[in-house]
Structure formats: C-alpha cells, structure tokens
Enzyme design. Sequence first.
Site, PDB file in Angstrom:
ATOM      1  N   HIS A  56      -6.881  -6.654   0.892  1.00 43.07           N
ATOM      2  CA  HIS A  56      -6.025  -5.785   0.924  1.00 43.07           C
ATOM      3  C   HIS A  56      -4.753  -5.938   1.468  1.00 43.07           C
ATOM      4  CE1 HIS A  56      -4.110  -1.766   0.147  1.00 43.07           C
ATOM      5  NE2 HIS A  56      -4.045  -1.586   1.487  1.00 43.07           N
ATOM      6  N   SER A  95       0.883  -1.290  -0.065  1.00 43.28           N
ATOM      7  CA  SER A  95       0.123  -0.077   0.028  1.00 43.28           C
ATOM      8  C   SER A  95       0.899   1.439   0.011  1.00 43.28           C
ATOM      9  CB  SER A  95      -0.877  -0.176   1.195  1.00 43.28           C
ATOM     10  OG  SER A  95      -2.078   0.841   1.014  1.00 43.28           O
ATOM     11  N   ASP A 144      -0.641  -4.616  -3.779  1.00 43.74           N
ATOM     12  CA  ASP A 144      -1.699  -4.167  -3.732  1.00 43.74           C
ATOM     13  C   ASP A 144      -2.095  -2.743  -3.581  1.00 43.74           C
ATOM     14  OD1 ASP A 144      -4.532  -5.452  -4.156  1.00 43.74           O
ATOM     15  OD2 ASP A 144      -5.089  -4.394  -2.133  1.00 43.74           O
TER      16      ASP A 144
END
Length: 420
Positions: free
Chosen positions: A378, A199, A225
């Site tokens: 996620h 992230s 991700d």
Amino acid sequence: MSELQRAWAKSKITLSHEPFGAIDDVEEETQVTEVPEHTDDDSSSASSVSSTGTIIPTPSQKLFARPEGLARSRTLEQIPWTVYFERELFLEADDKPDVKFHAYLTSPVEKGPLFVMHHGAGSSALSFAVVGSEMRKRLPSAGLLAVDCRGHGATVSPEGASLDLRLETLSSDLHRMIRSTSDKMKWETLPNIILVGHSLGGAVVTDLAKSKALGKSLLGYAVLDVVEGSAIDALKSMQTYLSTRPVGFASTQEAIDWHIRSRTIRNSTSARTSVPPLLVGDESADGTRRWRWRTNLAATQPFWEGWFEGLSKKFLGATGGKLLLLAGTDRLDTELTIGQMQGSPHENEGMLACRRADANGGCITGKYALQVFPEAGHFIQEDIPEKTAIALVEFYRRNDRSALVLPPKVSEMLRQGKKV
C-alpha cells in the site's frame, strides 16, 4: 606407477589441504562466517557468500540460509529528516490561530516545480522523504513540500478539542500551508505545482485540485494507491485490522522492526525515516518509557466515508494532469476503468492526452495516466521509492508548460512576410 599416475596422486594430496576439504565432505566442513544484509528488503536476488574456494552445494546444505543465532547486522536506527529536506517549517494561518502546521521543505531552484505531498491517515510527511530524495536526483531543480496534516506528525492542534478531519477541512488546510509557505519564503508568485497524495492524501489533493484554489499554478495531481470503490470496501475491515496492530512499542527501533517484518513498509531505509514520527513517548504504569501511536486511527472512523465518497468523479473531472499509481489493477473501480478506456476531453490541458505507453510502461491512453506496481504494498512511495520517483518526474515533464512549443500566430507570420 607411471609418471601420469604419480602426478594424479600428488594433485589429490594437495586438494585435501584446501579450506573446504574434499568435495564429498563439503556439507560437513562448510561454515558461513558472514552473511551480508540486503539494503533493499524488496530485492528478489539471492544473497551471495564469497570464499577462497569453490563450493558445490548439495540439496541439504541450505547455503544461503542465515545460521541460527547469528545477530542481525541491519541497523534499525532512525534516519533524521535533515538527510532529505532543506528545512522544517512551522506555519500559522490568520484564520486558524489555534493550529500550528508543520511541514518539511526543499525549495525549488529557479523556475523548478514544487511537488506538494500529503500523507495518508495515521502516517506523516516523512513517508515522502526517500522518494523525494530520489526525485531530486532526477530533477535537481524540483522543490518538495511535505506536510503533516492536523492530528498527525508535528502539526499541533488544540488539546482537548475534537479533531476536525473532514475532507473539506484537510483540503483547506493544505491550501493554507501552500500559501503560508510562499509567504514565509517570500516567493513573488507560486511555482508550478504538482500535488501528490497517498491514500487519504490522494483524496485531499484531488479535492484541492477540483476547487481550483491554486489557479494556473497547478499543473497536475498524482494519487497513490487509493480508489473510491476499493477504499470504501476496505473500510469495512479497518477496525479488524487496527485491532491486530500492537498498542505500543518498547522503543522506536522495535516499531521500525515491526513495520518491516509485517511488510507494512517493505523498504528498511524508508521505515527508519518514516516510522518514528508515527509514535509519541509515554510513561507506562511501571515507570518505563513506551511508545504509542501518535494518531488514534480508530477515533477517526466518523470521517472515513466522507474522505472517499465521490473521489473517482472528482479525480476525473478536476482540471490538470492526472496520474494514478496503484499496487494492483484490482483496485480500479468501474468509473476509473471506464475513464481509462476513454480519450481525454482536454487534450491540450495538462495531460496532453499522450495516447501511448510512457518510457516506464505507464498507460496514458485515457483521461488519466495509470501505472501499476504489483511488487509494492500500500505504501508505494516507501516500498519502491526509485520507481515512484521516476513516475512522478516523468509525469511533471509531460505536463510542463515551458516545454510546450506553440505554433506561430497567423498575424506574426504575415508581419514577417511568410505565406499562411
């Protein structure tokens, strides 16, 4: 009564004393005394119940349901960092005396690579604990350096000062931590490095790769991700998401349980490791100790767009091998979709442009390697640590320069009297 009839009648009498009674009465008589708890919360396989007899279930039996009132056997106790890492480091930079950086380290063995891991916003270094352990199983020579960025985990920033979370600051911090680790461990040179970021961490490692600050030590970088287009779109609903989170917890066990039940983290082992560092103890008004979030994510809003703007272009343009792990193909933006369809402009640099699928189904046909895990959320590295570890280790092996076999030089062949 014939002998055959007598034998049949005797067998019926014997069956009536079996633990579960006659087959017709199984629904009323059957009781489940113990239901084993899954160790992997993602598992799609059904639970099993062993017994001394054979049960033929009826549709209304709910054989595999947990009986009401049965205490949960899954432990929610914290797993310490010492299970996964060799040591923790507190690092200081000469030009940043007011910041004491914190990281976890397992040193590389001999000429093994160093995987440098940067977490996402609101997370911590221990989000890479379980996946790092899985990587070492497959590549025992690998080193792991998992860092806490400023405002997160055990990294200490000056109290009362406005937190500087600009992308260039975080990228510079990561470079300092790598260099400070090398100095502290007295490494003669930097080992071969694979940067791994989840992230926000994906944006940080991409920015560092683009800066070329690590020179030839950098073999490649992996982003987990995060894609520029979908990340910026998601920011519009970020405050709404944050408002749905609990403001605090009565215990760390309660916080771990919330992360598992909400499927924020889908693997209980990883949650028991990574969730406690996200919290800090606080005395409530009634004197009881509660746990609140260590990082105020809502306060980081001024930095959100700066983290992800231009990410796709930098990801495609930086030197070195490139790996993108996603939880869904819908996360790809236009620029990365085009990049995946194009050939690599640096076929002998980093990726080696393997125009094929790898052993795990990852696509490495374009400018970067892409692998999608639709079963993960996620937090890919926490939800499916084993599959993530396989992808990262294979990525390193494809980019390992020591594995390259270069053709002999013409001058050397002539010196040996060979035909050219």
